[in-house]
Scaffold this motif. Structure first.
Motif, PDB file in Angstrom:
ATOM      1  N   LEU A  28     -10.182  13.405  -6.325  1.00  0.00           N
ATOM      2  CA  LEU A  28     -10.557  12.005  -6.546  1.00  0.00           C
ATOM      3  C   LEU A  28      -9.734  11.377  -7.666  1.00  0.00           C
ATOM      4  O   LEU A  28      -9.377  10.192  -7.600  1.00  0.00           O
ATOM      5  N   ILE A  29      -9.417  12.180  -8.686  1.00  0.00           N
ATOM      6  CA  ILE A  29      -8.574  11.673  -9.773  1.00  0.00           C
ATOM      7  C   ILE A  29      -7.179  11.353  -9.259  1.00  0.00           C
ATOM      8  O   ILE A  29      -6.619  10.288  -9.527  1.00  0.00           O
ATOM      9  N   GLN A  30      -6.606  12.288  -8.479  1.00  0.00           N
ATOM     10  CA  GLN A  30      -5.272  12.069  -7.938  1.00  0.00           C
ATOM     11  C   GLN A  30      -5.277  10.996  -6.846  1.00  0.00           C
ATOM     12  O   GLN A  30      -4.292  10.271  -6.674  1.00  0.00           O
ATOM     13  N   PHE A  31      -6.392  10.887  -6.134  1.00  0.00           N
ATOM     14  CA  PHE A  31      -6.513   9.846  -5.120  1.00  0.00           C
ATOM     15  C   PHE A  31      -6.533   8.464  -5.768  1.00  0.00           C
ATOM     16  O   PHE A  31      -6.008   7.495  -5.193  1.00  0.00           O
ATOM     17  N   ALA A  32      -7.124   8.358  -6.968  1.00  0.00           N
ATOM     18  CA  ALA A  32      -7.114   7.088  -7.695  1.00  0.00           C
ATOM     19  C   ALA A  32      -5.680   6.690  -8.034  1.00  0.00           C
ATOM     20  O   ALA A  32      -5.311   5.508  -7.956  1.00  0.00           O
ATOM     21  N   LEU A  33      -4.853   7.679  -8.410  1.00  0.00           N
ATOM     22  CA  LEU A  33      -3.438   7.408  -8.670  1.00  0.00           C
ATOM     23  C   LEU A  33      -2.746   6.929  -7.395  1.00  0.00           C
ATOM     24  O   LEU A  33      -1.963   5.960  -7.429  1.00  0.00           O
ATOM     25  N   PHE A  34      -3.038   7.586  -6.279  1.00  0.00           N
ATOM     26  CA  PHE A  34      -2.461   7.176  -5.003  1.00  0.00           C
ATOM     27  C   PHE A  34      -2.862   5.744  -4.653  1.00  0.00           C
ATOM     28  O   PHE A  34      -2.037   4.953  -4.174  1.00  0.00           O
ATOM     29  N   LEU A  35      -4.127   5.390  -4.889  1.00  0.00           N
ATOM     30  CA  LEU A  35      -4.599   4.036  -4.582  1.00  0.00           C
ATOM     31  C   LEU A  35      -3.864   2.981  -5.402  1.00  0.00           C
ATOM     32  O   LEU A  35      -3.564   1.888  -4.900  1.00  0.00           O
ATOM     33  N   LEU A  36      -3.571   3.297  -6.655  1.00  0.00           N
ATOM     34  CA  LEU A  36      -2.842   2.347  -7.498  1.00  0.00           C
ATOM     35  C   LEU A  36      -1.448   2.089  -6.934  1.00  0.00           C
ATOM     36  O   LEU A  36      -0.999   0.937  -6.845  1.00  0.00           O
ATOM     37  N   VAL A  37      -0.761   3.164  -6.554  1.00  0.00           N
ATOM     38  CA  VAL A  37       0.580   3.017  -5.972  1.00  0.00           C
ATOM     39  C   VAL A  37       0.487   2.295  -4.622  1.00  0.00           C
ATOM     40  O   VAL A  37       1.306   1.425  -4.310  1.00  0.00           O
ATOM     41  N   TRP A  38      -0.516   2.649  -3.838  1.00  0.00           N
ATOM     42  CA  TRP A  38      -0.717   2.026  -2.526  1.00  0.00           C
ATOM     43  C   TRP A  38      -0.967   0.526  -2.658  1.00  0.00           C
ATOM     44  O   TRP A  38      -0.401  -0.279  -1.917  1.00  0.00           O
ATOM     45  N   LEU A  39      -1.818   0.135  -3.611  1.00  0.00           N
ATOM     46  CA  LEU A  39      -2.111  -1.282  -3.822  1.00  0.00           C
ATOM     47  C   LEU A  39      -0.869  -2.039  -4.281  1.00  0.00           C
ATOM     48  O   LEU A  39      -0.665  -3.202  -3.901  1.00  0.00           O
ATOM     49  N   TYR A  40      -0.046  -1.382  -5.092  1.00  0.00           N
ATOM     50  CA  TYR A  40       1.193  -2.032  -5.564  1.00  0.00           C
ATOM     51  C   TYR A  40       2.077  -2.400  -4.378  1.00  0.00           C
ATOM     52  O   TYR A  40       2.566  -3.541  -4.284  1.00  0.00           O
ATOM     53  N   SER A  91      -3.806   5.887   8.377  1.00  0.00           N
ATOM     54  CA  SER A  91      -4.938   5.049   7.989  1.00  0.00           C
ATOM     55  C   SER A  91      -4.577   4.086   6.867  1.00  0.00           C
ATOM     56  O   SER A  91      -5.002   2.927   6.858  1.00  0.00           O
ATOM     57  N   PHE A  92      -3.766   4.567   5.920  1.00  0.00           N
ATOM     58  CA  PHE A  92      -3.450   3.744   4.747  1.00  0.00           C
ATOM     59  C   PHE A  92      -2.167   2.934   4.901  1.00  0.00           C
ATOM     60  O   PHE A  92      -1.994   1.926   4.216  1.00  0.00           O
ATOM     61  N   THR A  93      -1.267   3.372   5.766  1.00  0.00           N
ATOM     62  CA  THR A  93       0.036   2.705   5.852  1.00  0.00           C
ATOM     63  C   THR A  93       0.372   2.178   7.240  1.00  0.00           C
ATOM     64  O   THR A  93       1.283   1.355   7.379  1.00  0.00           O
ATOM     65  N   GLY A  94      -0.312   2.646   8.262  1.00  0.00           N
ATOM     66  CA  GLY A  94       0.032   2.243   9.615  1.00  0.00           C
ATOM     67  C   GLY A  94       1.194   3.031  10.187  1.00  0.00           C
ATOM     68  O   GLY A  94       1.587   2.816  11.336  1.00  0.00           O
ATOM     69  N   GLN A  95       1.759   3.945   9.414  1.00  0.00           N
ATOM     70  CA  GLN A  95       2.868   4.779   9.871  1.00  0.00           C
ATOM     71  C   GLN A  95       2.379   6.223   9.998  1.00  0.00           C
ATOM     72  O   GLN A  95       1.699   6.732   9.107  1.00  0.00           O
TER      73      GLN A  95
END
Length: 284
Positions: free
Chosen positions: A138-150, A243-247
């Motif tokens: 969950l901690i690393q997923f939060a990092l992924f979400l930040l990059v994903w949102l950017y 799911s997150f990128t469509g690719q």
């Protein structure tokens, strides 16, 4: 006079079936499981300067290395996705699977002193590893979400999340379940065959390269893709990316296949684990 009988609060009896799990007993020992979780989290980076910050540093450094080596030098396709996001998406969910597998595979060896001194449900130890691994995820997923949102907020980036993002709990459950089952199976074997301890680290690296973590499934020739999809982790990682990128490749059929493999491996591994735990202390 009526005969006095001893009344016990807890009675310890051997399991009667290979597939039997005493969920009530595990719930009674929930405080112990939470203590194990706390131990796993604090012991990981105990006496380090940066402490829990390593939870973020590790995926960042790994992603940077993959971008340089696989993205720039080897020039491997990332399916049109930004390289950082592509590699981080694979690393985030793969690390959770790897954590569950490696740590649970050491259950009997790392806890043999504790197991030999006091009774508690043996499954409490590997279950605590899955929970502590989930917190790290969950901690690393939060990092992924930040990059994903950017990248999502940048209109020119090819990021197209879709409704399958609601399957996220299923992806996590499948990854943890398969990693847990493989881990306790290997742990059961290492009580007698210690060589597996040395093979597991090497084997997990080979498995990563047989899974689309650093490359998309689409670059594999179509006639060989079914071989890659025999690996139940492949469809989960591809679905997570999609799911997150469509690719990526999203297939309900292959996700069902992964779920069936996970259920079967759980049943088989628990059977072996229950059999070994009865007399493992005599062999370790």
């Amino acid at each position: 006079m009526a005969e006095n009988k001893d009344v016990w609060d807890i009675e310890i009896v051997p399991a009667t079936g290979l597939f039997e799990i005493d969920w009530r007993e595990l719930w009674q020992y929930r405080d112990l499981i939470l203590l194990f979780v706390k131990r796993d989290l604090t012991a990981t980076y105990k006496q380090t300067i940066l402490g829990p910050i390593w939870f973020f540093i590790q995926p960042i450094l790994t992603t940077a290395m993959y971008v340089i080596i696989f993205g720039n030098i080897a020039n491997i396709s990332t399916d049109g996705m930004p390289k950082i996001l592509f590699y981080l998406s694979g690393i985030t969910i793969w690390n959770y699977f790897q954590e569950c597998l490696i740590k649970t595979s050491e259950t009997f060896i790392s806890n043999q002193g504790l197991f030999g001194k006091v009774y508690f449900p043996r499954l409490a130890a590997p279950i605590s590893i899955v929970i502590s691994g989930l917190l790290k995820f969950l901690i690393q997923f939060a990092l992924f979400l930040l990059v994903w949102l950017y990248f999502l907020l940048r209109l020119e980036s090819a990021i197209h999340p879709n409704w399958t993002i609601t399957f996220l709990p299923c992806y996590i459950l499948l990854m943890s379940g398969f990693g847990f089952s493989c881990g306790i199976f290997i742990s059961s074997l290492t009580t007698k065959y210690r060589d597996l301890r040395f093979l597991i680290q090497f084997g997990i690296q080979l498995l990563m390269y047989a899974t689309p973590v650093v490359y998309p499934l689409n670059i594999v020739p179509e006639k060989y893709q079914w071989i890659m999809l025999l690996n139940p982790v492949t469809s989960i990682i591809e679905a997570f990316r999609y799911s997150f990128t469509g690719q990526g490749v999203f297939s309900i059929n292959y996700l069902i296949y992964s779920a069936l493999i996970t259920i079967f491996s759980l049943l088989f591994s628990i059977m072996i684990f229950n059999k070994v735990e009865k007399n493992f202390i005599d062999t370790v």
